[in-house]
Design an enzyme around this catalytic site. Structure first.
Site, PDB file in Angstrom:
ATOM      1  N   ILE A  17       0.889  -1.153   0.126  1.00  0.00           N
ATOM      2  CA  ILE A  17      -0.039  -0.067  -0.040  1.00  0.00           C
ATOM      3  C   ILE A  17       0.880   1.469   0.008  1.00  0.00           C
ATOM      4  O   ILE A  17       0.189   2.035  -0.803  1.00  0.00           O
ATOM      5  CB  ILE A  17      -1.117   0.087   1.243  1.00  0.00           C
ATOM      6  CG1 ILE A  17      -1.980  -1.180   1.085  1.00  0.00           C
ATOM      7  CG2 ILE A  17      -1.855   1.230   1.326  1.00  0.00           C
ATOM      8  CD1 ILE A  17      -2.911  -1.326   2.445  1.00  0.00           C
ATOM      9  N   ASP A  72      15.399   3.318   9.385  1.00  0.00           N
ATOM     10  CA  ASP A  72      14.952   2.043  10.288  1.00  0.00           C
ATOM     11  C   ASP A  72      13.657   2.540  11.224  1.00  0.00           C
ATOM     12  O   ASP A  72      14.023   3.464  12.209  1.00  0.00           O
ATOM     13  CB  ASP A  72      15.859   1.537  11.091  1.00  0.00           C
ATOM     14  CG  ASP A  72      15.569   0.313  11.856  1.00  0.00           C
ATOM     15  OD1 ASP A  72      14.115  -0.034  12.016  1.00  0.00           O
ATOM     16  OD2 ASP A  72      16.320  -0.273  12.626  1.00  0.00           O
ATOM     17  N   SER A 159      -6.826   0.028   9.655  1.00  0.00           N
ATOM     18  CA  SER A 159      -7.637  -0.961   9.009  1.00  0.00           C
ATOM     19  C   SER A 159      -8.857  -1.140  10.092  1.00  0.00           C
ATOM     20  O   SER A 159      -8.958  -0.567  11.365  1.00  0.00           O
ATOM     21  CB  SER A 159      -7.103  -1.983   9.043  1.00  0.00           C
ATOM     22  OG  SER A 159      -6.959  -2.883  10.079  1.00  0.00           O
ATOM     23  N   TYR A 171      -2.581  -6.691  17.639  1.00  0.00           N
ATOM     24  CA  TYR A 171      -2.867  -6.164  16.260  1.00  0.00           C
ATOM     25  C   TYR A 171      -4.099  -5.339  16.512  1.00  0.00           C
ATOM     26  O   TYR A 171      -4.033  -4.159  16.100  1.00  0.00           O
ATOM     27  CB  TYR A 171      -3.317  -7.290  15.297  1.00  0.00           C
ATOM     28  CG  TYR A 171      -3.595  -6.711  14.058  1.00  0.00           C
ATOM     29  CD1 TYR A 171      -2.754  -6.375  13.184  1.00  0.00           C
ATOM     30  CD2 TYR A 171      -5.022  -6.538  13.879  1.00  0.00           C
ATOM     31  CE1 TYR A 171      -3.198  -5.607  11.732  1.00  0.00           C
ATOM     32  CE2 TYR A 171      -5.519  -6.091  12.425  1.00  0.00           C
ATOM     33  CZ  TYR A 171      -4.734  -5.712  11.475  1.00  0.00           C
ATOM     34  OH  TYR A 171      -4.893  -5.136  10.296  1.00  0.00           O
ATOM     35  N   LYS A 175      -4.351  -1.221  15.987  1.00  0.00           N
ATOM     36  CA  LYS A 175      -5.082  -0.372  15.082  1.00  0.00           C
ATOM     37  C   LYS A 175      -6.194   0.448  15.924  1.00  0.00           C
ATOM     38  O   LYS A 175      -6.681   1.462  15.369  1.00  0.00           O
ATOM     39  CB  LYS A 175      -5.828  -1.467  14.069  1.00  0.00           C
ATOM     40  CG  LYS A 175      -4.894  -2.375  13.285  1.00  0.00           C
ATOM     41  CD  LYS A 175      -4.056  -1.447  12.485  1.00  0.00           C
ATOM     42  CE  LYS A 175      -3.284  -2.255  11.383  1.00  0.00           C
ATOM     43  NZ  LYS A 175      -2.314  -1.133  10.795  1.00  0.00           N
ATOM     44  N   THR A 206      -2.165  -6.750  -2.303  1.00  0.00           N
ATOM     45  CA  THR A 206      -0.624  -6.740  -2.281  1.00  0.00           C
ATOM     46  C   THR A 206       0.100  -7.716  -2.845  1.00  0.00           C
ATOM     47  O   THR A 206      -0.428  -8.807  -3.119  1.00  0.00           O
ATOM     48  CB  THR A 206      -0.261  -6.503  -0.765  1.00  0.00           C
ATOM     49  OG1 THR A 206      -0.404  -7.753  -0.020  1.00  0.00           O
ATOM     50  CG2 THR A 206      -1.029  -5.358  -0.095  1.00  0.00           C
TER      51      THR A 206
END
Length: 319
Positions: A17, A72, A159, A171, A175, A206
């Site tokens: 993306i 980084d 997302s 996760y 988000k 992707t």
């Protein structure tokens, strides 16, 4: 939708993306700094360039100016130095920041289906160091530049994983926190005319997704959950078209602090995907039914029938 003369940063843009957004910003005429970690194998055998450098070249070919910088995003000293260099190179101008860098895809895949108490707790850092903490740092440094000129746009690529459990505990927390970060930064930046939003792409085709859900001939893998959903999903450049439309909108401050779904922006601004297709919307009833595996029913429901946003948020309420 010309962005000529605009300076943009897209973090994590060597593929996926991030790459798609960077290419679309370049196509609109912007100068685009793209970041990524320096790979162990620094050169691609065919062209003698890294993926990041190839993306920068493609940005320039499309009419913008692509500038690759190895950063980084787990190292905040490198992040700080990068923003200072951009500020110096352009006399204090930064118009657009896209927070997209993420390093947890492999870790999430390897620990799929494993409960958090059986997973190495350091997965929290793998998921939320670059994917959340870094976004905060980048936003701080970008905002310090933008407020001096009283304008700017910060987009956090997020997302729907913050709505309900998805993949693992770290996760979903990350988000939801990222969306809250957008909302709260927008409050403090409103008087400085800096717009902050979260963007939710739908299923995106992707490079990694294609490997997971497609056969070598491009057909969806049979028996693999969500293969059809991703087969009909967005290209990596569709979120880029959404970002360009938003960046070119003189009334974008009306949207600050909000979560924006890419297909909703496509409908509003009148653009389609680069393959000419309008991808599904995660609020679409047919998309939801297909995601649940009710394909026959999904096929008879028109794509324009959508759940209102408040219905989705209400369904996640813990009150």
């Amino acid at each position: 939708m010309s962005l000529a003369g605009k300076i943009a940063i897209v973090t994590g843009a060597s593929r996926g993306i991030g790459r798609g957004i960077a290419l679309q910003l370049g196509e609109a005429g912007a100068t685009v700094y793209i970041t990524g970690r320096k790979p162990e194998q620094s050169l691609n055998s065919e062209h003698g360039l890294t993926g990041l450098e190839e993306t920068a070249e493609e940005i320039t070919k499309r009419g913008g100016k692509g500038i690759a910088r190895f950063v980084d995003h787990a190292n905040m000293d490198e992040v700080k130095n990068f923003f200072e260099a951009v500020e110096q190179d352009h006399q204090g101008q930064l118009d657009i920041l896209i927070n997209n860098a993420y390093q947890a895809v492999t870790a999430i895949s390897e620990n799929m289906g494993k409960p958090f108490y059986e997973t190495d707790p350091f997965i929290w850092d793998t998921v939320n160091n670059v994917g959340l903490r870094n976004h905060y740092f980048c936003s701080v440094y970008a905002s310090r530049i933008m407020v001096q000129r009283n304008k700017g746009l910060i987009v956090n690529v997020s997302s729907g994983g913050g709505l309900r459990y998805l993949f693992n505990v770290a996760y979903g927390v990350g988000k939801q926190a990222l969306d809250r970060l957008s909302a709260d930064m927008a409050v403090e930046l409103a008087k400085k005319n800096v717009c902050v939003v979260s963007i939710w792409p739908g299923p995106v085709r992707t490079e990694l997704v294609d490997k997971m859900f497609k056969n070598p001939d491009g057909t969806p893998k049979e028996g693999v959950k969500n293969a059809m959903v991703f087969a009909n999903g967005e290209t990596v450049e569709y979120p880029g078209r959404a970002v360009v439309a938003l960046a070119a909108d003189p009334r974008r401050m009306d949207k600050t602090g909000r979560i924006l779904i890419t297909e909703d922006l496509g409908r509003e601004y009148g653009f389609v995907d680069i393959d000419g297709v309008t991808p599904p919307n995660m609020r679409s009833v047919s998309f939801i039914l297909q995601h649940l595996g009710w394909n026959t029913t999904a096929n008879i429901v028109p794509n324009w029938v959508k759940l209102p946003g408040w219905c989705i948020w209400a369904g996640t309420s813990r009150l």
